[in-house]
Design a protein around this motif. Structure first.
Motif, short mmCIF file in Angstrom:
data_model
loop_
_atom_site.label_atom_id
_atom_site.label_comp_id
_atom_site.label_asym_id
_atom_site.label_seq_id
_atom_site.Cartn_x
_atom_site.Cartn_y
_atom_site.Cartn_z
N LEU A 1 66.04 32.40 -26.27
CA LEU A 1 66.89 33.45 -25.34
C LEU A 1 66.14 34.57 -24.97
CD1 LEU A 1 69.49 33.93 -24.07
CD2 LEU A 1 70.31 34.71 -26.27
N ILE A 2 65.58 35.34 -26.15
CA ILE A 2 65.07 36.66 -25.87
C ILE A 2 63.87 36.74 -25.09
CG2 ILE A 2 63.56 36.63 -27.80
CD1 ILE A 2 64.37 39.73 -28.24
N ASN A 3 63.28 35.72 -25.00
CA ASN A 3 62.09 35.46 -24.14
C ASN A 3 62.35 35.12 -22.66
OD1 ASN A 3 59.76 35.50 -25.86
ND2 ASN A 3 60.49 33.49 -26.70
N LEU A 4 63.58 34.10 -22.66
CA LEU A 4 63.88 33.77 -21.29
C LEU A 4 64.81 35.04 -20.46
CD1 LEU A 4 65.73 30.44 -21.93
CD2 LEU A 4 63.36 30.90 -21.41
N LEU A 5 65.08 35.95 -21.31
CA LEU A 5 65.64 37.26 -20.66
C LEU A 5 64.45 38.17 -20.23
CD1 LEU A 5 68.76 37.66 -22.74
CD2 LEU A 5 68.92 37.19 -20.30
N ALA A 6 63.43 38.40 -21.21
CA ALA A 6 62.73 39.42 -21.26
C ALA A 6 61.90 39.12 -20.03
CB ALA A 6 61.65 39.45 -22.47
N PHE A 7 61.41 37.57 -19.82
CA PHE A 7 60.71 37.40 -18.65
C PHE A 7 61.42 36.82 -17.28
CE2 PHE A 7 57.97 36.17 -22.67
CZ PHE A 7 57.25 37.49 -22.73
N LEU A 8 62.81 36.84 -17.63
CA LEU A 8 63.49 36.31 -16.42
C LEU A 8 63.05 34.86 -16.02
CD1 LEU A 8 64.75 39.37 -14.61
CD2 LEU A 8 66.06 37.99 -15.89
N MET A 9 63.06 33.93 -16.68
CA MET A 9 62.44 32.69 -16.17
C MET A 9 63.24 31.47 -16.82
SD MET A 9 58.70 32.72 -18.04
CE MET A 9 58.07 31.44 -16.83
N PRO A 10 63.25 30.25 -16.22
CA PRO A 10 64.18 29.17 -16.65
C PRO A 10 63.25 28.60 -17.70
CG PRO A 10 63.87 28.94 -14.36
CD PRO A 10 62.91 30.20 -14.57
N TYR A 11 64.06 28.07 -18.64
CA TYR A 11 63.10 27.27 -19.91
C TYR A 11 62.05 26.31 -19.63
CZ TYR A 11 63.07 24.67 -24.21
OH TYR A 11 62.48 24.09 -25.48
N LYS A 12 62.34 25.47 -18.75
CA LYS A 12 61.75 24.58 -18.30
C LYS A 12 59.93 25.34 -17.92
CE LYS A 12 64.20 20.63 -17.03
NZ LYS A 12 64.70 19.81 -15.71
N GLU A 13 60.15 26.26 -17.41
CA GLU A 13 59.00 27.12 -16.75
C GLU A 13 58.15 27.79 -18.03
OE1 GLU A 13 59.51 29.64 -13.42
OE2 GLU A 13 60.60 28.36 -12.31
N PHE A 14 59.25 28.28 -18.97
CA PHE A 14 58.73 29.22 -20.12
C PHE A 14 58.00 28.26 -21.01
CE2 PHE A 14 59.41 30.39 -24.41
CZ PHE A 14 58.73 31.46 -24.34
N VAL A 15 58.38 27.22 -21.25
CA VAL A 15 57.75 26.12 -22.40
C VAL A 15 56.42 25.80 -21.78
CG1 VAL A 15 59.84 25.48 -23.20
CG2 VAL A 15 58.95 24.00 -21.46
N ASN A 16 56.25 25.71 -20.44
CA ASN A 16 55.04 25.08 -19.78
C ASN A 16 54.16 26.26 -19.51
OD1 ASN A 16 55.74 22.41 -19.90
ND2 ASN A 16 57.01 22.57 -18.24
N ALA A 17 54.39 27.55 -19.85
CA ALA A 17 53.58 28.62 -19.27
C ALA A 17 52.77 29.00 -20.34
CB ALA A 17 54.51 29.91 -19.02
N ASP A 18 51.74 29.88 -20.11
CA ASP A 18 50.67 30.37 -21.06
C ASP A 18 51.45 31.82 -21.50
OD1 ASP A 18 49.05 31.96 -22.34
OD2 ASP A 18 47.29 31.55 -21.06
N TYR A 19 52.13 31.72 -22.71
CA TYR A 19 53.05 33.12 -23.00
C TYR A 19 51.82 34.23 -22.85
CZ TYR A 19 55.71 35.85 -25.88
OH TYR A 19 56.87 36.73 -26.39
N ASP A 20 50.80 34.30 -23.23
CA ASP A 20 50.05 35.50 -23.35
C ASP A 20 49.74 36.06 -21.88
OD1 ASP A 20 49.59 35.44 -26.06
OD2 ASP A 20 47.76 34.30 -25.79
N GLN A 21 50.02 35.25 -20.72
CA GLN A 21 49.97 35.58 -19.50
C GLN A 21 51.28 35.94 -18.90
OE1 GLN A 21 46.94 36.33 -18.26
NE2 GLN A 21 46.09 35.51 -20.19
N LEU A 22 52.31 36.02 -19.59
CA LEU A 22 53.56 36.27 -19.00
C LEU A 22 53.98 37.63 -18.96
CD1 LEU A 22 55.82 33.40 -20.70
CD2 LEU A 22 55.11 33.49 -18.54
N PRO A 23 54.34 38.18 -17.78
CA PRO A 23 54.59 39.57 -17.49
C PRO A 23 56.20 39.83 -17.95
CG PRO A 23 54.81 38.51 -15.12
CD PRO A 23 54.46 37.39 -16.37
N PHE A 24 56.27 40.85 -18.37
CA PHE A 24 57.80 41.19 -19.07
C PHE A 24 58.48 41.59 -17.50
CE2 PHE A 24 56.13 41.80 -22.98
CZ PHE A 24 57.39 41.59 -24.01
N ARG A 25 59.77 41.62 -17.22
CA ARG A 25 60.38 42.05 -16.16
C ARG A 25 61.21 43.20 -16.46
NH1 ARG A 25 57.47 39.60 -12.26
NH2 ARG A 25 57.24 37.47 -12.51
#
Length: 197
Positions: A1-25
């Protein structure tokens, strides 16, 4: 939950993304900060999600402009129990000196300091002193050292402890006065209702 809110992205996109490259919103960070400041237990899902993350991952948030704001909001929230905050503080044990020299992390150290009791403040103090050369070499670290009164602790630890005890006692007294004055008088409420009838 905290990641999805911090990065403002759907769960499916989050699990397939490179965490270290995700920008905070910024908007996501603000949403989390707002929820953490609301009364009640609305913060619990966010805190459960926080503690489910790897500590190193959450530590990296402390050095990000938006992520650090979330950590600060957790530590400073009046509605999160002190025991829960202590768990957060424990995650940064042995890392306070590294945080102190970072532009954003230094604010985390200040926030942790404000909610710490005497033993925990001394724990932070010792960490700063053990790596004093590193901390003093940073403009942000020097501010932290000044806020914690490290020099006074080194010269006269007993006086430092006495001053901290006085400050904590004053804060408790002020809180008691504020709490009592903000508590509605139930008897006067009842009388006013009767008089209206």
């Amino acid at each position: 939950l905290i990641n999805l809110l911090a990065f403002l992205m759907p769960y499916k996109e989050f699990v397939n993304a490179d965490y270290d490259q995700l920008p905070f919103r910024i908007q996501g960070s603000l949403i989390i900060q707002l929820v953490l400041q609301l009364p009640g237990d609305g913060h619990e899902p966010i805190m459960n999600s926080f503690f489910a993350q790897a500590p190193d991952r959450m530590y990296s948030w402390c050095k990000d402009p938006s992520g650090s704001r979330i950590i600060e909001a957790i530590i400073s929230s009046e509605h999160i129990p002190l025991a829960t905050k202590r768990q957060v503080l424990d995650q940064y044990s042995n890392k306070y000196a590294d945080l102190a020299v970072n532009k954003y992390g230094s604010h985390i150290v200040d926030a942790c300091w404000k909610v710490s009791d005497m033993p925990y403040k001394e724990k932070i103090m010792i960490e700063l002193i053990q790596r004093e050369m590193l901390v003093q070499d940073s403009p942000f670290g020097r501010i932290v050292m000044r806020n914690c009164r490290v020099e006074q602790y080194k010269r006269r630890a007993d006086e430092w402890r006495e001053r901290e005890r006085s400050l904590q006692k004053g804060k408790r007294m002020f809180k008691d006065i504020f709490d009592s004055s903000s508590t509605p008088n139930k008897r006067s409420d009842k009388k006013s209702k009767k008089s209206k009838k």
